[in-house]
Design an enzyme around this catalytic site. Structure first.
Site, short mmCIF file in Angstrom:
data_model
loop_
_atom_site.label_atom_id
_atom_site.label_comp_id
_atom_site.label_asym_id
_atom_site.label_seq_id
_atom_site.Cartn_x
_atom_site.Cartn_y
_atom_site.Cartn_z
N SER A 52 -34.99 -5.31 -56.84
CA SER A 52 -36.04 -4.56 -56.14
C SER A 52 -37.43 -5.13 -56.40
O SER A 52 -38.37 -4.84 -55.66
CB SER A 52 -36.00 -3.09 -56.55
OG SER A 52 -34.79 -2.48 -56.16
N GLY A 234 -38.67 -4.30 -50.70
CA GLY A 234 -39.38 -4.41 -49.42
C GLY A 234 -39.58 -3.12 -48.65
O GLY A 234 -39.24 -2.02 -49.10
N CYS A 260 -32.65 4.99 -53.79
CA CYS A 260 -33.87 4.20 -53.63
C CYS A 260 -34.00 3.66 -52.20
O CYS A 260 -34.21 4.44 -51.28
CB CYS A 260 -33.92 3.09 -54.68
SG CYS A 260 -35.57 2.41 -54.93
N LEU A 261 -33.87 2.35 -51.98
CA LEU A 261 -33.96 1.82 -50.62
C LEU A 261 -32.90 2.44 -49.73
O LEU A 261 -33.14 2.72 -48.55
CB LEU A 261 -33.83 0.30 -50.63
CG LEU A 261 -33.95 -0.38 -49.25
CD1 LEU A 261 -35.35 -0.22 -48.67
CD2 LEU A 261 -33.58 -1.86 -49.33
N GLN A 264 -34.15 5.62 -48.35
CA GLN A 264 -35.13 5.42 -47.29
C GLN A 264 -34.47 4.97 -45.98
O GLN A 264 -34.81 5.45 -44.90
CB GLN A 264 -36.17 4.39 -47.74
CG GLN A 264 -36.96 4.81 -48.97
CD GLN A 264 -37.65 3.64 -49.64
OE1 GLN A 264 -37.59 2.50 -49.17
NE2 GLN A 264 -38.31 3.90 -50.76
N HIS A 345 -33.56 6.59 -59.70
CA HIS A 345 -32.37 5.85 -60.13
C HIS A 345 -31.55 6.67 -61.12
O HIS A 345 -31.81 6.64 -62.33
CB HIS A 345 -32.78 4.53 -60.77
CG HIS A 345 -33.24 3.51 -59.79
ND1 HIS A 345 -32.41 2.60 -59.19
CD2 HIS A 345 -34.47 3.28 -59.26
CE1 HIS A 345 -33.09 1.83 -58.35
NE2 HIS A 345 -34.35 2.24 -58.38
N GLU A 347 -28.70 6.01 -62.12
CA GLU A 347 -27.90 5.09 -62.94
C GLU A 347 -28.73 4.35 -63.98
O GLU A 347 -28.23 3.49 -64.70
CB GLU A 347 -27.22 4.06 -62.03
CG GLU A 347 -28.05 2.83 -61.68
CD GLU A 347 -29.29 3.08 -60.83
OE1 GLU A 347 -30.15 2.19 -60.76
OE2 GLU A 347 -29.41 4.16 -60.23
#
Length: 374
Positions: A52, A234, A260-261, A264, A345, A347
């Site tokens: 990331s 990104g 996370c991404l 989104q 996160h 994890e």
């Protein structure tokens, strides 16, 4: 690039022209990237190997980095993805039974440029006040005004193209558990951290890692019990093809868990919107409230974008978590599909493990099949 000399000078140049002078560690040369800061007191190896951070120069706000060295267990991917590294001080002689090398040796091994003995507090305040900005670390002489202006032009025009495609593994691979359990997860790799795979394996799931551009036809062939959408780098809105594929995954009907991404991207596939945060959330001390449990958890985070809560209508999904620092969306549970996602996160390692229950939630959802979302 050439390599570390103890007294080699280095400079950090920000896109607004501000210059900080310090010392070089890692490789010599020039590197450009988006400068971000992370607040973790530990976990520097996980930061360096987290996909990331692709395209970014990472500043550690904690003043001493590297005191327990580098080991083979804490790699979150096969290599380091950062464009550069900034610390106040680094430890030349780490002490830990797992230590195999110091952080300088690791940076050299990974062909990364670092700078230390700079005022990291001042740099952090600039980013907090003005937002993330591009910058460069260089060991090369730029005292000539023309050379400095040329460097500034490169800094100001720097942009990472298709970061997800750069970090996704191209090959599909099986990772079996030693326990014969029925649940089989397709882990979509947007730049996944190894600990996501470990958490799924520890639950007894079988895991297949699939590339970022995986299509519904490939998912149908695999026929998993659930789909995990990983973290990655990104701007999520740039991943148009991936978002279209996710719309197909949604119609497929299998349980989905996004981190996370992945959080989104699924929101965008469901018609939501994302925004870029001023300086992002990076570190292990982000307070998040779980609305459904009426509890606050301290979470590990690494992201520069967020889902706009208001862009997800209540009939589509409900916000289950929000950030107590700035109120941004940290989790969504979708009403009409078997899916839930979180921005943080669960994890994380190093980091708090309080939200690991979300993996069990995903596992339970797969075992319940099509009976409904938790």
């Amino acid at each position: 690039m050439s390599y570390y000399k103890r007294d080699k000078r280095a400079w950090l140049v920000l896109s607004d022209g501000t210059v900080f002078e310090g010392y070089n560690f890692g490789c010599e040369g020039t590197t450009i990237g988006e400068i971000v800061f992370t607040t973790g007191m530990t976990g520097y190896q996980e930061v360096l190997t987290d996909p990331s951070y692709y395209g970014q120069i990472v500043l550690q706000t904690y003043p001493l980095i590297g005191n327990y060295g580098i080991n083979t267990d804490d790699m979150e991917s096969e290599k380091s993805w950062v464009n550069g590294y900034i610390t106040k001080e680094w430890c030349e002689e780490p002490s830990n039974f797992r230590n195999t090398k110091n952080i300088n040796e690791f940076l050299i091994e990974q062909d990364k440029i670092g700078i230390w003995d700079v005022d990291t507090r001042a740099i952090t305040r600039i980013i907090r006040e003005h937002g993330t900005m591009n910058g460069a670390i260089t060991t090369e002489d730029f005292s000539d005004p023309k050379v400095k202006e040329a460097l500034l032009e490169k800094i100001r025009t720097f942009k990472v193209d298709q970061p997800v495609q750069a970090v996704t593994r191209k090959n599909k691979g099986w990772y079996y558990t030693q326990v014969n359990r029925a649940n089989h997860v397709a882990l979509i790799d947007y730049g996944y951290k190894h600990n996501i795979r470990r958490m799924l394996l520890n639950l007894g799931c079988n895991v297949t890692v699939m590339p970022a551009n995986t299509t519904l036809e490939e998912i149908r062939t695999l026929n998993p019990d659930g789909i995990m959408l990983s973290n990655g780098p990104g701007d999520p809105a740039e991943n148009i093809e991936i978002i279209e594929n996710l719309k197909d995954f949604i119609n497929y009907g299998k349980p989905i868990f996004g981190i996370c991404l992945g959080h989104q991207l699924l929101a965008l596939a469901m018609g939501g919107e994302t925004i870029k945060l001023k300086y992002g959330h990076r570190g292990m001390n982000q307070p998040v409230k779980d609305v459904t449990r009426d509890r606050v958890f301290i979470t590990s985070q690494n992201h520069g974008y967020a889902v706009v809560s208001e862009s997800i209508p209540e009939k589509i999904g409900k916000v289950t978590h929000f950030n107590l620092n700035d109120g941004t969306c940290e989790g969504i549970e979708y009403q009409s599909i078997h899916a839930f996602t979180v921005q943080f996160h669960p994890e994380a390692s190093a980091g708090p493990n309080d939200t690991g229950y979300l993996f069990k939630k995903f596992n339970d959802l797969m075992e319940r099949g099509q009976q409904g979302c938790l």
